[in-house]
Enzyme design. Structure first.
Site: not given
Length: 324
Positions: A134, A213, A230, A232
């Site tokens: 991201n 690749k 997850d 947290v």
């Protein structure tokens, strides 16, 4: 000498590469350096120079020398420079410098506290050359780490793949994937007082990573994804849990989704921010709204360094109530 005795705090803004070098060497050949050498007052410097000058090994060594002597650094910020370069070395805005000075008045808010901060993105490898990632730059998390250090905290910084200088005083662990970040956070958080989950962790990863690749042999390719841990949520579920702060990066219904996450994960506080093409990611500014069980604080839109200081101040204020 009288001026040096009079000062209760000394701030050099802007602080060039030259003045940083002369301070590190103990040179006192003008009024400014003489005052600094003759004064016992706390010294703060706000660097301002070309990005390559700031990154140069000589400047970094001089800055490290000053830091080891107790000199505090305000910045530098990163971004466009007058010379046309882009990178670290920009002088903080005057309002940011003033806010930093105000935050340092009186006792430090997190003296003796251990803080773990996660920052940046995670990259989930598809094959040796491709990954799912991201646009997180890590700037918010690094600013939070620096703000916590300025308030006296001992900081462990778990960083995804970013190109940022380590805040002076932070113990940094570099990771790449969500699983690696999970393992590093869990190792660091034992005995910590506060965990701030500022990283943009990938929710999913490829079920398998190709050893070579992947070739473009067909018009379509299917990729099976599986859930990442997850982080947290797992920290908040610990029997020895610290004060847990999450981030909610949303494109719509920002506060509603953030408050739902606050309750579902049993967090102590959450910072909600809108993300998208022109918001938050890969920028030096942001806008945050802080939410907790019975409260809300809008920090407004500002540089991430300023927001980080406000966030740390709110955490310090909430901490006694949850740890009484």
């Amino acid at each position: 000498i009288e001026l040096a005795r009079w000062a209760t705090r000394i701030l050099i803004a802007p602080a060039s590469a030259d003045i940083i070098a002369r301070l590190a060497a103990g040179i006192a050949d003008d009024l400014l350096t003489t005052v600094c050498l003759a004064s016992a007052a706390p010294l703060l410097v706000a660097p301002a120079m070309n990005q390559q000058m700031w990154k140069h090994a000589a400047t970094q060594a001089n800055a490290a020398t000053l830091y080891a002597r107790g000199v505090e650094f305000l910045g530098p910020a990163s971004g466009d420079q007058a010379c046309g370069d882009i990178g670290p070395g920009r002088l903080l805005e005057p309002i940011e410098i003033i806010a930093a000075l105000v935050a340092r008045q009186g006792p430090r808010l997190l003296d003796g506290k251990r803080v773990v901060v996660s920052a940046g993105p995670t990259f989930e490898d598809i094959d040796p050359v491709r990954y799912i990632g991201n646009r997180s730059s890590g700037r918010m998390g690094f600013a939070i780490a620096a703000a916590a250090i300025a308030q006296g905290a001992m900081v462990d910084l778990v960083a995804g793949p970013v190109s940022l200088d380590t805040p002076r005083g932070a113990r940094r662990v570099d990771v790449r994937s969500a699983q690696q970040m999970h393992d590093a956070v869990m190792a660091a958080v034992a005995g910590a007082d506060i965990f701030i989950s500022a990283a943009a962790v990938a929710d999913y990863r490829p079920e398998t990573m190709a050893s070579a690749k992947i070739k473009k042999d067909s018009a379509e390719m299917a990729l099976t994804l599986v859930r990442n841990p997850d982080i947290v949520n797992d920290v908040a579920a610990r029997a020895d849990r610290p004060f847990v702060v999450g981030f909610a990066a949303e494109t719509d219904e920002v506060e509603q989704r953030a408050r739902a996450k606050l309750a579902a994960k049993k967090l102590d506080l959450i910072a909600a921010n809108r993300v998208g093409a022109e918001h938050a990611f890969d920028r030096s500014d942001n806008a945050l709204v802080l939410l907790w069980a019975d409260g809300r604080e809008d920090l407004g839109h500002a540089d991430k360094n300023v927001l980080a200081e406000k966030l740390i101040a709110r955490i310090a204020q909430q901490l006694p109530a949850t740890r009484a």
